[in-house]
Design an enzyme around this catalytic site. Structure first.
Site, mmCIF file in Angstrom:
data_model
loop_
_atom_site.group_PDB
_atom_site.id
_atom_site.type_symbol
_atom_site.label_atom_id
_atom_site.label_comp_id
_atom_site.label_asym_id
_atom_site.label_seq_id
_atom_site.Cartn_x
_atom_site.Cartn_y
_atom_site.Cartn_z
ATOM 1 N N HIS A 91 1.011 5.601 1.905
ATOM 2 C CA HIS A 91 1.728 6.197 3.035
ATOM 3 C C HIS A 91 2.915 7.033 2.576
ATOM 4 C CE1 HIS A 91 -0.717 3.817 5.801
ATOM 5 N NE2 HIS A 91 -0.661 2.904 4.859
ATOM 6 N N HIS A 128 -5.043 4.084 -2.739
ATOM 7 C CA HIS A 128 -6.381 4.429 -2.238
ATOM 8 C C HIS A 128 -6.641 5.914 -2.454
ATOM 9 C CE1 HIS A 128 -9.439 4.267 1.333
ATOM 10 N NE2 HIS A 128 -9.951 4.788 0.240
ATOM 11 N N HIS A 180 -4.553 -4.537 6.864
ATOM 12 C CA HIS A 180 -4.693 -3.452 7.849
ATOM 13 C C HIS A 180 -3.999 -3.826 9.158
ATOM 14 C CE1 HIS A 180 -6.635 0.484 8.597
ATOM 15 N NE2 HIS A 180 -6.262 0.165 9.824
ATOM 16 N N ARG A 205 -8.525 9.179 -2.465
ATOM 17 C CA ARG A 205 -9.709 9.672 -1.755
ATOM 18 C C ARG A 205 -10.355 10.749 -2.594
ATOM 19 N NH1 ARG A 205 -9.660 7.277 3.584
ATOM 20 N NH2 ARG A 205 -7.688 6.170 3.596
ATOM 21 N N ARG A 242 -6.379 13.659 -0.524
ATOM 22 C CA ARG A 242 -5.532 14.144 0.565
ATOM 23 C C ARG A 242 -4.234 13.352 0.714
ATOM 24 N NH1 ARG A 242 -10.022 11.986 2.887
ATOM 25 N NH2 ARG A 242 -9.855 10.391 4.510
ATOM 26 N N THR A 289 -8.371 3.810 6.651
ATOM 27 C CA THR A 289 -9.652 3.119 6.690
ATOM 28 C C THR A 289 -9.896 2.547 8.087
ATOM 29 O OG1 THR A 289 -9.182 2.512 4.429
ATOM 30 C CG2 THR A 289 -11.033 1.426 5.447
ATOM 31 N N GLU A 301 -11.317 -8.898 1.177
ATOM 32 C CA GLU A 301 -10.127 -8.596 1.968
ATOM 33 C C GLU A 301 -10.588 -8.512 3.414
ATOM 34 O OE1 GLU A 301 -7.391 -5.569 0.608
ATOM 35 O OE2 GLU A 301 -6.812 -5.098 2.680
ATOM 36 N N GLU A 309 -8.072 0.741 -4.155
ATOM 37 C CA GLU A 309 -9.108 0.814 -3.132
ATOM 38 C C GLU A 309 -9.964 2.033 -3.421
ATOM 39 O OE1 GLU A 309 -7.183 1.020 0.626
ATOM 40 O OE2 GLU A 309 -6.196 -0.903 0.390
ATOM 41 N N ASN A 367 0.858 -1.184 0.000
ATOM 42 C CA ASN A 367 0.000 0.000 0.000
ATOM 43 C C ASN A 367 0.898 1.240 0.000
ATOM 44 O OD1 ASN A 367 -1.658 2.159 0.797
ATOM 45 N ND2 ASN A 367 -3.199 0.666 1.396
HETATM 46 N N1 PXP Z 1 -6.126 -2.756 3.144
HETATM 47 C C1 PXP Z 1 -7.006 -1.722 3.171
HETATM 48 C C2 PXP Z 1 -8.329 -1.927 2.534
HETATM 49 C C3 PXP Z 1 -6.659 -0.487 3.744
HETATM 50 O O1 PXP Z 1 -7.536 0.526 3.731
HETATM 51 C C4 PXP Z 1 -5.388 -0.337 4.319
HETATM 52 C C5 PXP Z 1 -5.033 0.953 4.968
HETATM 53 O O2 PXP Z 1 -4.287 1.764 4.169
HETATM 54 C C6 PXP Z 1 -4.497 -1.433 4.251
HETATM 55 C C7 PXP Z 1 -4.907 -2.624 3.681
HETATM 56 C C8 PXP Z 1 -3.109 -1.329 4.773
HETATM 57 O O3 PXP Z 1 -3.102 -1.112 6.140
HETATM 58 P P1 PXP Z 1 -1.754 -0.723 6.860
HETATM 59 O O4 PXP Z 1 -1.313 0.593 6.298
HETATM 60 O O5 PXP Z 1 -2.116 -0.659 8.295
HETATM 61 O O6 PXP Z 1 -0.761 -1.796 6.541
#
Ligand code: PXP
Length: 252
Positions: free
Chosen positions: A14, A56, A204, A58, A62, A114, A164, A83, A11
């Site tokens: 970040h 993801h 997550h 938005r 942001r 999320t 998921e 996402e 992901n």
């Molecule tokens: N899967 C989904 C659907 C998410 O929204 C997130 C959050 O960004 C993640 C996975 C990854 O979570 P994390 O950043 O805590 O590893």
């Protein structure tokens, strides 16, 4: 126990979150100095073995920008998983990007990341319609849900190919007595999803500690991990970054 078959989706949002902290309003004139670049670092992630890049976007952009998503689609060969909230606008963007998969997530305007699973039962018609529209364009759909048997059954009825499982409650309970119950919920959810013909992903809050247990979930196809990987990159890279800057300060 090892499990060589579980895939990793990275992901990358970040990275964009960090960029936005400094360059939120950057225009083209600032572009050459804007860092870090989620597109370039998606390429790095792929080279390091990421099986999938997860983004993801938005509604208010942001974190990751739509231009980032298009750049990743263009420059990365690994699968792209987008996402998205279950909105018309996001669906239109997904149809433009044509990711390999979409993962429909709940979305609160203000949340940093999320927070909970999608209510498939409560939004069934809308979700089924998005799944059908995506499928017609060759895009697979995943639904980000809590390990709840009713939500899993409803997910299968939308014709989504993947779920998921939201591992956040488990990850938060990791150092508490509730951990084994939360893990068992994930085990049961994975078994239920698999028995209904769903491909089971999870994500997550997965980190370098809880992965030892998470990788033991049955029928696990792919993990989506973001925060912990980016945190680890900072931890392992900070000393080198400081050494390099000190050398440059000294003109070396
Ligand atoms: N899967 C989904 C659907 C998410 O929204 C997130 C959050 O960004 C993640 C996975 C990854 O979570 P994390 O950043 O805590 O590893």
């Amino acid at each position: 126990m090892s499990n060589a078959n579980i895939l990793l989706g990275v992901n990358i949002d970040h990275i964009a979150t960090l960029r936005q902290a400094r360059y939120r309003n950057a225009g083209v004139e600032l572009e050459p100095i804007v860092e870090p670049d989620p597109v370039a670092l998606s390429v790095v992630s792929e080279a390091a073995g990421a099986d999938c890049i997860t983004v993801h976007p938005r509604e208010d952009e942001r974190h990751i920008q739509r231009a980032d998503v298009l750049g990743i689609r263009e420059r990365v060969e690994a699968r792209l998983n987008m996402e998205m909230a279950a909105t018309e606008d996001m669906l239109a963007f997904a149809l433009e990007v044509k990711p390999h998969s979409i993962c429909i997530v709940p979305e609160n305007r203000e949340e940093v990341t999320t927070e909970g699973g999608l209510d498939v039962l409560g939004n069934f018609d809308r979700i089924r319609s998005i799944v059908a529209t995506a499928a017609a364009e060759g895009i697979a759909s995943s639904l980000f849900i809590d390990p709840d048997s009713e939500q899993i059954a409803a997910s299968a009825e939308t014709n989504a190919s993947h779920i998921e499982l939201h591992t956040g409650a488990y990850a938060n309970a990791y150092h508490t007595p509730q951990r084994s119950d939360e893990f068992q919920r994930l085990v049961d959810g994975a078994n239920t999803g698999f028995s209904l013909g769903l491909i089971v992903n999870a994500g997550h809050g997965i980190n370098y500690t809880n992965i030892e247990e998470v990788r033991g979930l049955p029928h696990l196809h792919e993990l989506n991990i973001g925060h912990s990987i980016v945190s680890r990159a900072i931890e392992t890279g900070l000393a080198e970054a400081i050494r390099e800057m000190k050398a440059l300060i000294r003109g070396g």
